[in-house]
Design an enzyme around this catalytic site. Structure first.
Site, PDB file in Angstrom:
ATOM      1  N   CYS A 225       0.843  -1.195   0.000  1.00 27.26           N
ATOM      2  CA  CYS A 225       0.000   0.000   0.000  1.00 27.26           C
ATOM      3  C   CYS A 225       0.880   1.249   0.000  1.00 27.26           C
ATOM      4  O   CYS A 225       1.618   1.486  -0.943  1.00 27.26           O
ATOM      5  CB  CYS A 225      -0.993  -0.049   1.161  1.00 27.26           C
ATOM      6  SG  CYS A 225      -2.366   1.127   0.952  1.00 27.26           S
TER       7      CYS A 225
ATOM      8  N   HIS B 231      -3.752  -4.859  -0.214  1.00 27.11           N
ATOM      9  CA  HIS B 231      -3.313  -5.418   1.062  1.00 27.11           C
ATOM     10  C   HIS B 231      -3.389  -6.951   1.009  1.00 27.11           C
ATOM     11  O   HIS B 231      -4.480  -7.510   1.157  1.00 27.11           O
ATOM     12  CB  HIS B 231      -4.208  -4.920   2.196  1.00 27.11           C
ATOM     13  CG  HIS B 231      -3.974  -3.501   2.572  1.00 27.11           C
ATOM     14  ND1 HIS B 231      -3.044  -3.121   3.519  1.00 27.11           N
ATOM     15  CD2 HIS B 231      -4.540  -2.353   2.125  1.00 27.11           C
ATOM     16  CE1 HIS B 231      -3.055  -1.807   3.646  1.00 27.11           C
ATOM     17  NE2 HIS B 231      -3.946  -1.319   2.805  1.00 27.11           N
TER      18      HIS B 231
ATOM     19  N   GLU C 197      -2.584  -8.946   3.300  1.00 24.61           N
ATOM     20  CA  GLU C 197      -3.034  -9.424   4.617  1.00 24.61           C
ATOM     21  C   GLU C 197      -4.532  -9.279   4.817  1.00 24.61           C
ATOM     22  O   GLU C 197      -5.079  -9.796   5.792  1.00 24.61           O
ATOM     23  CB  GLU C 197      -2.265  -8.698   5.733  1.00 24.61           C
ATOM     24  CG  GLU C 197      -2.701  -7.278   6.025  1.00 24.61           C
ATOM     25  CD  GLU C 197      -2.134  -6.231   5.085  1.00 24.61           C
ATOM     26  OE1 GLU C 197      -2.286  -5.028   5.379  1.00 24.61           O
ATOM     27  OE2 GLU C 197      -1.538  -6.609   4.048  1.00 24.61           O
TER      28      GLU C 197
END
Length: 200
Positions: free
Chosen positions: A79, A182, A184
């Site tokens: 990001c 992202h 995650e």
């Protein structure tokens, strides 16, 4: 072992949890000596570019990241962390980045078709252009949250996503990787990407 760079900006612990979920040891640290022992590094980031760049500089981590990348250590920017890899950003002024990749960061405002919301938030499809990190990920959906994006980065462009216009989704050059999305927060696809990073 993965070193997650802590410079006061980023989803550090959710990222560490994602590495744990794929069986990879990861630690969070802002200590250069400790981070230098890692096999690979992750530069996370959320928030404003200028603030993040200043925090990196104030902790002496900007030069450290450049040196580690120059030494060939795999580096993944996520990001805002990806945006910091570029030469500069035009987020509320003009600010210098790490200069590891050619390109600049520009606002979506004024570039998107009317009616599309900013920030760009949600799941979007990857259109993979090349590189190693996203091999086999063409057409997969990943999670984005951002209002700025990289442009003039053709030399490292690895993937785009369609949000009214082609938006840079990932970059890659040699041992330097970046994801605007992202991993995650991207479910099994995101975990597969982190797993691949750990194998590079």
């Amino acid at each position: 072992m993965v070193g997650i760079i802590d410079y006061g900006v980023g989803n550090l612990f959710s990222l560490r949890s994602s590495f744990a979920a794929i069986g990879e040891e990861a630690f969070v640290s802002g200590d250069r000596q400790q981070l230098s022992q890692a096999d690979r590094l992750v530069l996370p980031g959320v928030g404003a570019f200028a603030d993040a760049a200043q925090k990196l500089r104030s902790q002496g981590l900007d030069g450290f990241v450049r040196d580690q990348a120059a030494a060939g250590k795999p580096l993944l920017g996520i990001c805002l962390g990806m945006q910091l890899l570029f030469e500069k950003s035009f987020e509320y002024g003009e600010h210098q980045g790490l200069g590891l990749l050619e390109g600049q960061v520009v606002p979506m405002a004024g570039k998107l078709p009317r009616g599309l919301k900013i920030p760009h938030m949600g799941w979007n499809r990857l259109d993979v252009k090349g590189g190693r990190l996203l091999t086999g990920m063409d057409g997969q959906y990943v999670y984005f949250v951002h209002s700025y994006f990289g442009e003039h980065c053709e030399g490292s462009l690895a993937a785009v996503t369609d949000y009214g216009i082609p938006i840079t989704a990932a970059v890659e050059r040699d041992n330097i990787y970046g994801c605007q999305f992202h991993p995650e927060k991207s479910g099994e696809t995101g975990l597969a990407i982190l797993r691949k990073f750990c194998s590079l």
